[in-house]
Design a protein around this motif. Structure first.
Motif, PDB file in Angstrom:
ATOM      1  N   VAL A  41      58.699 -72.815  -4.874  1.00 31.73           N
ATOM      2  CA  VAL A  41      59.352 -71.806  -5.715  1.00 31.73           C
ATOM      3  C   VAL A  41      59.089 -72.091  -7.188  1.00 31.73           C
ATOM      4  O   VAL A  41      58.775 -71.187  -7.965  1.00 31.73           O
ATOM      5  CB  VAL A  41      60.867 -71.752  -5.422  1.00 31.73           C
ATOM      6  CG1 VAL A  41      61.602 -70.931  -6.469  1.00 31.73           C
ATOM      7  CG2 VAL A  41      61.122 -71.192  -4.035  1.00 31.73           C
ATOM      8  N   LEU A  42      59.191 -73.350  -7.593  1.00 28.36           N
ATOM      9  CA  LEU A  42      58.938 -73.703  -8.992  1.00 28.36           C
ATOM     10  C   LEU A  42      57.504 -73.386  -9.405  1.00 28.36           C
ATOM     11  O   LEU A  42      57.264 -72.864 -10.490  1.00 28.36           O
ATOM     12  CB  LEU A  42      59.238 -75.179  -9.242  1.00 28.36           C
ATOM     13  CG  LEU A  42      60.702 -75.582  -9.186  1.00 28.36           C
ATOM     14  CD1 LEU A  42      60.832 -77.084  -9.395  1.00 28.36           C
ATOM     15  CD2 LEU A  42      61.523 -74.823 -10.209  1.00 28.36           C
ATOM     16  N   ILE A  43      56.567 -73.680  -8.535  1.00 31.72           N
ATOM     17  CA  ILE A  43      55.161 -73.396  -8.831  1.00 31.72           C
ATOM     18  C   ILE A  43      54.949 -71.889  -8.956  1.00 31.72           C
ATOM     19  O   ILE A  43      54.271 -71.424  -9.878  1.00 31.72           O
ATOM     20  CB  ILE A  43      54.241 -74.005  -7.756  1.00 31.72           C
ATOM     21  CG1 ILE A  43      54.256 -75.528  -7.882  1.00 31.72           C
ATOM     22  CG2 ILE A  43      52.822 -73.454  -7.860  1.00 31.72           C
ATOM     23  CD1 ILE A  43      53.640 -76.255  -6.708  1.00 31.72           C
ATOM     24  N   THR A  44      55.551 -71.124  -8.066  1.00 35.06           N
ATOM     25  CA  THR A  44      55.434 -69.664  -8.126  1.00 35.06           C
ATOM     26  C   THR A  44      56.007 -69.126  -9.431  1.00 35.06           C
ATOM     27  O   THR A  44      55.402 -68.289 -10.099  1.00 35.06           O
ATOM     28  CB  THR A  44      56.149 -69.014  -6.932  1.00 35.06           C
ATOM     29  OG1 THR A  44      55.539 -69.479  -5.730  1.00 35.06           O
ATOM     30  CG2 THR A  44      56.077 -67.497  -6.997  1.00 35.06           C
ATOM     31  N   LEU A  45      57.174 -69.606  -9.812  1.00 37.44           N
ATOM     32  CA  LEU A  45      57.802 -69.159 -11.047  1.00 37.44           C
ATOM     33  C   LEU A  45      56.986 -69.567 -12.266  1.00 37.44           C
ATOM     34  O   LEU A  45      56.850 -68.803 -13.209  1.00 37.44           O
ATOM     35  CB  LEU A  45      59.211 -69.719 -11.160  1.00 37.44           C
ATOM     36  CG  LEU A  45      60.237 -69.139 -10.197  1.00 37.44           C
ATOM     37  CD1 LEU A  45      61.551 -69.908 -10.312  1.00 37.44           C
ATOM     38  CD2 LEU A  45      60.444 -67.661 -10.449  1.00 37.44           C
ATOM     39  N   ALA A  46      56.419 -70.758 -12.225  1.00 31.98           N
ATOM     40  CA  ALA A  46      55.655 -71.256 -13.370  1.00 31.98           C
ATOM     41  C   ALA A  46      54.355 -70.484 -13.573  1.00 31.98           C
ATOM     42  O   ALA A  46      53.865 -70.399 -14.693  1.00 31.98           O
ATOM     43  CB  ALA A  46      55.361 -72.743 -13.194  1.00 31.98           C
ATOM     44  N   THR A  47      53.827 -69.909 -12.508  1.00 31.14           N
ATOM     45  CA  THR A  47      52.552 -69.214 -12.607  1.00 31.14           C
ATOM     46  C   THR A  47      52.709 -67.701 -12.624  1.00 31.14           C
ATOM     47  O   THR A  47      51.720 -66.984 -12.683  1.00 31.14           O
ATOM     48  CB  THR A  47      51.616 -69.622 -11.457  1.00 31.14           C
ATOM     49  OG1 THR A  47      52.271 -69.324 -10.207  1.00 31.14           O
ATOM     50  CG2 THR A  47      51.267 -71.097 -11.540  1.00 31.14           C
ATOM     51  N   SER A  48      53.952 -67.207 -12.563  1.00 33.41           N
ATOM     52  CA  SER A  48      54.160 -65.755 -12.580  1.00 33.41           C
ATOM     53  C   SER A  48      54.359 -65.264 -14.009  1.00 33.41           C
ATOM     54  O   SER A  48      54.612 -66.028 -14.926  1.00 33.41           O
ATOM     55  CB  SER A  48      55.381 -65.394 -11.731  1.00 33.41           C
ATOM     56  OG  SER A  48      56.554 -65.907 -12.312  1.00 33.41           O
ATOM     57  N   ASP A  49      54.266 -63.964 -14.177  1.00 33.93           N
ATOM     58  CA  ASP A  49      54.459 -63.331 -15.481  1.00 33.93           C
ATOM     59  C   ASP A  49      55.957 -63.256 -15.764  1.00 33.93           C
ATOM     60  O   ASP A  49      56.668 -62.529 -15.091  1.00 33.93           O
ATOM     61  CB  ASP A  49      53.844 -61.937 -15.458  1.00 33.93           C
ATOM     62  CG  ASP A  49      54.055 -61.184 -16.750  1.00 33.93           C
ATOM     63  OD1 ASP A  49      54.458 -61.805 -17.762  1.00 33.93           O
ATOM     64  OD2 ASP A  49      53.813 -59.961 -16.753  1.00 33.93           O
ATOM     65  N   PRO A  50      56.450 -63.996 -16.756  1.00 34.60           N
ATOM     66  CA  PRO A  50      57.883 -63.997 -17.019  1.00 34.60           C
ATOM     67  C   PRO A  50      58.427 -62.626 -17.397  1.00 34.60           C
ATOM     68  O   PRO A  50      59.553 -62.298 -17.102  1.00 34.60           O
ATOM     69  CB  PRO A  50      58.071 -64.985 -18.177  1.00 34.60           C
ATOM     70  CG  PRO A  50      56.721 -65.350 -18.637  1.00 34.60           C
ATOM     71  CD  PRO A  50      55.707 -64.819 -17.667  1.00 34.60           C
ATOM     72  N   ALA A  51      57.633 -61.800 -18.014  1.00 30.50           N
ATOM     73  CA  ALA A  51      58.095 -60.460 -18.406  1.00 30.50           C
ATOM     74  C   ALA A  51      58.343 -59.591 -17.187  1.00 30.50           C
ATOM     75  O   ALA A  51      59.165 -58.687 -17.209  1.00 30.50           O
ATOM     76  CB  ALA A  51      57.086 -59.814 -19.334  1.00 30.50           C
ATOM     77  N   GLY A  52      57.656 -59.898 -16.094  1.00 33.72           N
ATOM     78  CA  GLY A  52      57.811 -59.102 -14.884  1.00 33.72           C
ATOM     79  C   GLY A  52      59.080 -59.409 -14.122  1.00 33.72           C
ATOM     80  O   GLY A  52      59.478 -58.669 -13.235  1.00 33.72           O
ATOM     81  N   SER A  53      59.774 -60.496 -14.422  1.00 37.70           N
ATOM     82  CA  SER A  53      60.959 -60.872 -13.671  1.00 37.70           C
ATOM     83  C   SER A  53      62.253 -60.456 -14.358  1.00 37.70           C
ATOM     84  O   SER A  53      63.321 -60.725 -13.870  1.00 37.70           O
ATOM     85  CB  SER A  53      60.973 -62.384 -13.444  1.00 37.70           C
ATOM     86  OG  SER A  53      61.075 -63.055 -14.678  1.00 37.70           O
ATOM     87  N   VAL A  54      62.161 -59.780 -15.484  1.00 36.78           N
ATOM     88  CA  VAL A  54      63.360 -59.390 -16.240  1.00 36.78           C
ATOM     89  C   VAL A  54      63.694 -57.956 -15.900  1.00 36.78           C
ATOM     90  O   VAL A  54      62.840 -57.099 -15.858  1.00 36.78           O
ATOM     91  CB  VAL A  54      63.118 -59.549 -17.764  1.00 36.78           C
ATOM     92  CG1 VAL A  54      64.323 -59.065 -18.540  1.00 36.78           C
ATOM     93  CG2 VAL A  54      62.826 -60.995 -18.087  1.00 36.78           C
TER      94      VAL A  54
END
Length: 55
Positions: A41-54
């Motif tokens: 989960v941490l790896i997925t979050l670290a490599t995802s687009d943070p703007a897309g999760s808001v």
């Protein structure tokens, strides 16, 4: 990811010009599947687009 953690009256907002460092330590021989899932989960979050999760 924050969309799954619903709190009444709370909204996730991006903070421009900020950064966060998270250090995680685990035993290399730990066979607990929860440890591997947490790392995944941490790896997925670290490599995802943070703007897309808001919201």
């Amino acid at each position: 990811m924050t969309a799954r953690i619903r709190r009444v009256g709370v909204r996730a907002r991006p903070l421009e010009g900020t950064s966060t460092t998270l250090h995680v330590v685990w035993r290399t021989n730990d066979g607990n599947p929860l440890v591997e899932r947490f790392r995944s989960v941490l790896i997925t979050l670290a490599t995802s687009d943070p703007a897309g999760s808001v919201d």
